[in-house]
Design a protein around this motif. Structure first.
Motif, PDB file in Angstrom:
ATOM      1  N   SER A 177       0.894  -1.113   0.037  1.00  7.62           N
ATOM      2  CA  SER A 177       0.193  -0.003  -0.020  1.00  7.62           C
ATOM      3  C   SER A 177       0.733   1.268  -0.163  1.00  7.62           C
ATOM      4  O   SER A 177       1.840   1.466   1.020  1.00  7.62           O
ATOM      5  N   GLU A 179      -0.272   4.368   0.331  1.00  4.91           N
ATOM      6  CA  GLU A 179      -0.827   5.109   1.439  1.00  4.91           C
ATOM      7  C   GLU A 179      -0.057   4.677   2.852  1.00  4.91           C
ATOM      8  O   GLU A 179       0.510   5.589   3.490  1.00  4.91           O
ATOM      9  N   LYS A 180      -0.105   3.502   3.095  1.00  9.72           N
ATOM     10  CA  LYS A 180       0.543   2.918   4.560  1.00  9.72           C
ATOM     11  C   LYS A 180       1.779   3.211   4.512  1.00  9.72           C
ATOM     12  O   LYS A 180       2.516   3.528   5.540  1.00  9.72           O
ATOM     13  N   ASN A 183       3.030   6.810   5.133  1.00 13.95           N
ATOM     14  CA  ASN A 183       2.490   6.808   6.783  1.00 13.95           C
ATOM     15  C   ASN A 183       3.685   6.437   7.500  1.00 13.95           C
ATOM     16  O   ASN A 183       4.091   7.027   8.611  1.00 13.95           O
ATOM     17  N   ASN A 255      -2.043  -3.873   1.115  1.00 12.03           N
ATOM     18  CA  ASN A 255      -3.153  -2.991   1.082  1.00 12.03           C
ATOM     19  C   ASN A 255      -4.338  -3.442   2.033  1.00 12.03           C
ATOM     20  O   ASN A 255      -4.681  -2.549   2.976  1.00 12.03           O
TER      21      ASN A 255
END
Ligand code: 13P
Ligand code: SF4
Length: 312
Positions: A177, A179-180, A183, A255
């Protein structure tokens, strides 16, 4: 567990067997193996071993490659169902049609393919040598590259080539992922991101270093950094942690899972018990049809010869 390990050691001695394991195997299998390595190193080992039996703790195409390189030896795998989603994404009959549509192209195939696909190939590559082998061809060489579109796109980008790509992928490396990962980078701002080139380009863009499992390990050992976010199958963390006990390795998350790391379900089919049983029963055994093996050995041997010339 200890009895199992002792029994495996005894069977290995009695039968003159060697246990080879990929970095994506579970830690207990890696720890008991005679050799742990990436796809290239496993093929190189299988080609030169003097053992009578090779136990390939990895996935089916690794066993096939070992059998093709050492046809007189018995090649065993702990679980015959340990396949590969990337190899599955490239059925030989469809790949043959694709190759026939481009008769003026040289065919370069990733080692994560069936023997039947290798039989249609001019030279095999792994993630360790793909860049150098592609660059060994003239700049204007027309090339088909299969089956991994992510690795193919990456090699196109670093070599300036425009290889025609087969549209396949690995379910593990596709899963990371973005996005992860972004982060996680915020959470560990001093960490380097290490990524395997089978990852999507959006993940590779976030990486500080891109390479095969062996290259990622080498980078982590040599680096003066102390934290690494690792975007490949999480089995590699075992050897990373072993070689660098004072460094911190954080698996990049997939994900859609509650799990924090990304495991290859095929690689994880192998267990210590199945490894013991396959040595005891000398089964399951890898067989490759002789007509296929006769063709497939040429592009694999070509890869080994080029790699040896390049010192890989
Ligand atoms: P390497 O062993 O070349 O790093 O490839 C990883 C992989 O996905 C093996 O299936
Ligand atoms: Fe195949 Fe992906 Fe598993 Fe490697 S990690 S064996 S490419 S499915």
């Amino acid at each position: 567990m200890n009895e199992l390990i002792t029994a495996i050691g005894q069977l290995k001695k009695e039968k003159n067997a060697v246990i080879l394991a990929h970095y994506y195997q579970t830690g207990d299998i890696q720890d008991i193996a005679d050799f742990v390595g990436d796809s290239l190193a496993l093929a190189q080992w299988a080609a030169r071993t003097e053992a009578d039996i090779i136990v390939m703790c990895g996935v089916h195409f690794m066993g096939e490659t070992a059998k093709i390189l050492s046809p007189s030896k018995k090649v065993l795998v702990p679980d015959l169902a340990a396949g590969c989603s990337l190899a599955d994404s490239c059925p030989a009959d469809r790949f043959e049609q694709f190759v026939n549509q481009h008769p003026d192209h040289t065919v370069i195939s990733y080692v994560n393919t069936t023997a039947a696909v290798k039989a249609l190939t001019d030279v095999v590559v792994t993630s360790t040598n793909a860049k150098q082998i592609v660059e060994s061809f003239p700049k204007d060489e027309k090339i088909i590259f299969g089956p991994d579109r992510n690795l193919g796109n990456y090699i196109n980008s670093v070599t300036g080539r425009n290889m025609l790509l087969w549209d396949g992928a690995c379910h593990v490396h596709e899963q990371f992922s973005v996005e992860k990962l972004v982060n996680l980078k915020k959470e560990y701002p001093r960490a380097d991101v290490l990524a395997h080139p089978e990852c999507k380009s959006a993940v590779l863009k976030l990486a500080d270093f891109i390479g095969s499992t062996a290259a990622l390990l080498k980078y982590a050992i040599a680096s003066d950094k102390n934290e690494f976010i690792v975007a490949t199958e999480s089995g590699i963390l075992h050897e990373m942690q072993k070689k660098c006990p004072d460094k911190r390795f954080i698996p990049a998350p997939p994900n859609d899972s509650t799990c924090a790391c990304n495991e290859c379900s095929f690689m994880r089919l192998n267990t210590l018990q199945k490894l013991h049983d396959c040595l005891l029963n000398e089964s399951p055994e890898i067989e490759v049809e002789p007509q296929i093996a006769d063709k497939a050995v040429k592009p694999i041997q070509k890869m080994l010869d080029i790699s040896a010339r390049l010192g890989l």
